[in-house]
Design a protein around this motif. Sequence first.
Motif, PDB file in Angstrom:
ATOM      1  N   GLY A 178     -95.707  63.133 -59.151  1.00  0.00           N
ATOM      2  CA  GLY A 178     -94.553  63.615 -58.397  1.00  0.00           C
ATOM      3  C   GLY A 178     -94.175  62.716 -57.240  1.00  0.00           C
ATOM      4  O   GLY A 178     -94.764  62.793 -56.175  1.00  0.00           O
ATOM      5  N   GLY A 179     -93.209  61.832 -57.460  1.00  0.00           N
ATOM      6  CA  GLY A 179     -92.692  60.991 -56.390  1.00  0.00           C
ATOM      7  C   GLY A 179     -93.644  59.929 -55.881  1.00  0.00           C
ATOM      8  O   GLY A 179     -93.422  59.362 -54.798  1.00  0.00           O
ATOM      9  N   ILE A 180     -94.683  59.618 -56.635  1.00  0.00           N
ATOM     10  CA  ILE A 180     -95.684  58.646 -56.170  1.00  0.00           C
ATOM     11  C   ILE A 180     -95.139  57.233 -56.302  1.00  0.00           C
ATOM     12  O   ILE A 180     -94.663  56.823 -57.359  1.00  0.00           O
ATOM     13  N   LYS A 181     -95.231  56.490 -55.216  1.00  0.00           N
ATOM     14  CA  LYS A 181     -94.771  55.094 -55.162  1.00  0.00           C
ATOM     15  C   LYS A 181     -95.828  54.243 -54.456  1.00  0.00           C
ATOM     16  O   LYS A 181     -96.697  54.770 -53.775  1.00  0.00           O
ATOM     17  N   TYR A 182     -95.676  52.954 -54.624  1.00  0.00           N
ATOM     18  CA  TYR A 182     -96.598  52.021 -53.965  1.00  0.00           C
ATOM     19  C   TYR A 182     -96.627  52.269 -52.459  1.00  0.00           C
ATOM     20  O   TYR A 182     -97.701  52.275 -51.842  1.00  0.00           O
ATOM     21  N   ASP A 183     -95.457  52.505 -51.858  1.00  0.00           N
ATOM     22  CA  ASP A 183     -95.365  52.617 -50.402  1.00  0.00           C
ATOM     23  C   ASP A 183     -95.935  53.914 -49.847  1.00  0.00           C
ATOM     24  O   ASP A 183     -96.258  53.983 -48.653  1.00  0.00           O
ATOM     25  N   ASN A 184     -96.057  54.973 -50.666  1.00  0.00           N
ATOM     26  CA  ASN A 184     -96.570  56.242 -50.129  1.00  0.00           C
ATOM     27  C   ASN A 184     -97.948  56.627 -50.666  1.00  0.00           C
ATOM     28  O   ASN A 184     -98.461  57.703 -50.371  1.00  0.00           O
ATOM     29  N   MET A 185     -98.564  55.767 -51.458  1.00  0.00           N
ATOM     30  CA  MET A 185     -99.853  56.095 -52.066  1.00  0.00           C
ATOM     31  C   MET A 185    -100.976  56.294 -51.052  1.00  0.00           C
ATOM     32  O   MET A 185    -101.955  56.983 -51.322  1.00  0.00           O
ATOM     33  N   GLY A 186    -100.842  55.683 -49.882  1.00  0.00           N
ATOM     34  CA  GLY A 186    -101.869  55.829 -48.858  1.00  0.00           C
ATOM     35  C   GLY A 186    -102.106  57.270 -48.463  1.00  0.00           C
ATOM     36  O   GLY A 186    -103.191  57.635 -47.995  1.00  0.00           O
ATOM     37  N   TYR A 187    -101.100  58.104 -48.683  1.00  0.00           N
ATOM     38  CA  TYR A 187    -101.203  59.543 -48.399  1.00  0.00           C
ATOM     39  C   TYR A 187    -102.338  60.187 -49.189  1.00  0.00           C
ATOM     40  O   TYR A 187    -102.920  61.194 -48.776  1.00  0.00           O
ATOM     41  N   LEU A 188    -102.687  59.578 -50.333  1.00  0.00           N
ATOM     42  CA  LEU A 188    -103.715  60.129 -51.225  1.00  0.00           C
ATOM     43  C   LEU A 188    -105.094  59.505 -51.009  1.00  0.00           C
ATOM     44  O   LEU A 188    -106.037  59.834 -51.726  1.00  0.00           O
ATOM     45  N   SER A 189    -105.217  58.636 -50.034  1.00  0.00           N
ATOM     46  CA  SER A 189    -106.436  57.830 -49.914  1.00  0.00           C
ATOM     47  C   SER A 189    -107.704  58.629 -49.618  1.00  0.00           C
ATOM     48  O   SER A 189    -108.806  58.194 -49.938  1.00  0.00           O
ATOM     49  N   GLU A 190    -107.565  59.817 -49.039  1.00  0.00           N
ATOM     50  CA  GLU A 190    -108.747  60.620 -48.719  1.00  0.00           C
ATOM     51  C   GLU A 190    -109.071  61.661 -49.787  1.00  0.00           C
ATOM     52  O   GLU A 190    -110.005  62.445 -49.635  1.00  0.00           O
ATOM     53  N   ILE A 191    -108.292  61.673 -50.869  1.00  0.00           N
ATOM     54  CA  ILE A 191    -108.471  62.662 -51.919  1.00  0.00           C
ATOM     55  C   ILE A 191    -109.132  61.995 -53.134  1.00  0.00           C
ATOM     56  O   ILE A 191    -108.720  60.922 -53.557  1.00  0.00           O
ATOM     57  N   ASP A 192    -110.130  62.661 -53.702  1.00  0.00           N
ATOM     58  CA  ASP A 192    -110.923  62.055 -54.776  1.00  0.00           C
ATOM     59  C   ASP A 192    -110.282  62.291 -56.149  1.00  0.00           C
ATOM     60  O   ASP A 192    -110.908  62.830 -57.068  1.00  0.00           O
ATOM     61  N   ILE A 193    -109.016  61.888 -56.295  1.00  0.00           N
ATOM     62  CA  ILE A 193    -108.344  62.015 -57.584  1.00  0.00           C
ATOM     63  C   ILE A 193    -108.784  60.893 -58.521  1.00  0.00           C
ATOM     64  O   ILE A 193    -109.244  59.835 -58.076  1.00  0.00           O
ATOM     65  N   GLN A 194    -108.616  61.125 -59.825  1.00  0.00           N
ATOM     66  CA  GLN A 194    -109.034  60.121 -60.805  1.00  0.00           C
ATOM     67  C   GLN A 194    -107.899  59.200 -61.241  1.00  0.00           C
ATOM     68  O   GLN A 194    -108.142  58.160 -61.843  1.00  0.00           O
ATOM     69  N   GLY A 195    -106.656  59.595 -60.957  1.00  0.00           N
ATOM     70  CA  GLY A 195    -105.556  58.747 -61.380  1.00  0.00           C
ATOM     71  C   GLY A 195    -104.237  59.165 -60.765  1.00  0.00           C
ATOM     72  O   GLY A 195    -104.121  60.227 -60.158  1.00  0.00           O
ATOM     73  N   VAL A 196    -103.235  58.303 -60.922  1.00  0.00           N
ATOM     74  CA  VAL A 196    -101.883  58.593 -60.447  1.00  0.00           C
ATOM     75  C   VAL A 196    -100.922  58.462 -61.619  1.00  0.00           C
ATOM     76  O   VAL A 196    -101.037  57.564 -62.451  1.00  0.00           O
ATOM     77  N   CYS A 197     -99.966  59.400 -61.673  1.00  0.00           N
ATOM     78  CA  CYS A 197     -98.908  59.372 -62.680  1.00  0.00           C
ATOM     79  C   CYS A 197     -97.638  58.866 -61.999  1.00  0.00           C
ATOM     80  O   CYS A 197     -97.177  59.464 -61.023  1.00  0.00           O
ATOM     81  N   VAL A 198     -97.093  57.787 -62.499  1.00  0.00           N
ATOM     82  CA  VAL A 198     -95.950  57.131 -61.854  1.00  0.00           C
ATOM     83  C   VAL A 198     -94.799  57.032 -62.848  1.00  0.00           C
ATOM     84  O   VAL A 198     -95.006  56.813 -64.045  1.00  0.00           O
ATOM     85  N   ILE A 199     -93.585  57.169 -62.324  1.00  0.00           N
ATOM     86  CA  ILE A 199     -92.385  57.089 -63.171  1.00  0.00           C
ATOM     87  C   ILE A 199     -91.455  56.006 -62.618  1.00  0.00           C
ATOM     88  O   ILE A 199     -91.503  54.850 -63.015  1.00  0.00           O
ATOM     89  N   SER A 200     -90.617  56.391 -61.651  1.00  0.00           N
ATOM     90  CA  SER A 200     -89.514  55.535 -61.224  1.00  0.00           C
ATOM     91  C   SER A 200     -89.966  54.278 -60.490  1.00  0.00           C
ATOM     92  O   SER A 200     -89.307  53.242 -60.588  1.00  0.00           O
TER      93      SER A 200
END
Length: 486
Positions: free
Chosen positions: A441-463
């Motif tokens: 959901g809306g994940i981009k190179y410039d805003n990915m740092g928002y997820l840096s403290e969360i132990d997710i296994q992957g990111v789903c990217v579109i646009s």
Amino acid sequence: MDNKRLIEKICEAGRLVKENKPLIEQITNYVTINDCANVALAIGASPVMADSIDEAHQMTEISDCLVINFGGISETSLQTMINAGKVANEKNIPIVLDAVGVGATDFRNKSIKKLLENVHINLIKGNASEIMSLAGADIKTKGVDSDQESIEAYKYAIEISNKYRSVCAVTGKIDIITDGKQVAKIYNESDLLSYITGTGCMIGSLMGGFLGATKDPFISAVSGILAMSLSGEMAYESYLKDDSIDKGICSYKENVINNIFKFDENIIRLRSKIHIEKIEHKYSMYLVTDEKACKGKDFYESVEASIKGGTKIVQLREKKMNTKEFFERASKLKEICHRYNIPFLVNDRLDIALAVDADGVHLGQSDMPILHAKKLLGHNKIIGISAKTMEEAREAQENGADYIGVGAIFSTDTKDDAKVISLETVQKMTEELFIPILAIGGIKYDNMGYLSEIDIQGVCVISDILGADDCEKRTREIIEKFKNFR
């Protein structure tokens, strides 16, 4: 997960198996059947050894876990295993497979291939030679023993985990367990265990007890191996220190089983020698398609460029395309994905997934229930599901989803009804669930740092990928940034 969290999970698993006394159906090795039953009882489970082709499937239906052991494999026992395994898959009952002797003979190799084609396994265990052979390495098993050190099987264990969507456990001097997103190494051991017939089979039985109680394949694999390793280690220490103990191997074996009976959180906390490390997950870079996002660029060329840049899985999402066009697009995109040996999923449409024989589907909360989708597609297909709440995610895991797509993390133009969820919710999912959590959901190179403290296994990217001038380069940049904060 860190070491401290892992130890807490193992302690919890020990309590649950004693409280719940799960019924464990075992189609196992006739050489060790009595010992497998005894260690299951010792850890707190209730074993049943129904291996008749006429009733094993019925016994599985009322069990909490199925343990399949290849030690005494025959044409009849193989069919019994497949029948019971299919029932377990249909009823969402977890399965442990002990790959005894795989690699030793052509019959065993063909038999395990047939089993894995027909049944989805939650936990695969073996020694180094067995796991390496199953992964396709040119290895010969020494009967049912290993000619290889367990550490040599490290990369093969990850391959097996990824290929079969299973936890893979390698027993040996250093035990290795992976679920494809992390690897645990257990350093507790006793050389005398190798003098007891069937300790590996007994570990499979222990794993079954833990899996029946917890439903968590990774924790169950670690707990089952640790119970045997610690019990053997403690028995060896008594063997050395206490002159009143008979120094024969039968006395040692008796002491091992006694220690399994006494296995508790005090022993776990005091004596465990475990190290856990994160690894890159097979779905770490997940591309979701949207032709509008390509901004006039060729759709297929844009997706292929992203695959060249490192995308590991592709989901075709087409909300407004008619069935004929959707089928044609799915057929062509599947061919591109398989050319690069990556999975191809279809969003929502099971009919399209079936028609093109896709690798799986991604479902929303209003789509067909997971269990029915599995019956239609087969239990060896990937089923992902979108979730916005802890309740939705937990239900998806209980019903056998392979991963959760959680979001929207940010507001997005590609989905009008997407509501942004809190990081606290995402974090809770990663802490409480054992299947992979992917952010979307809306994940981009410039805003990915928002997820840096969360132990997710992957990111789903579109646009941010499909809309880039260079889709291959943008994919590489996102992967590198994700790796850095992982």
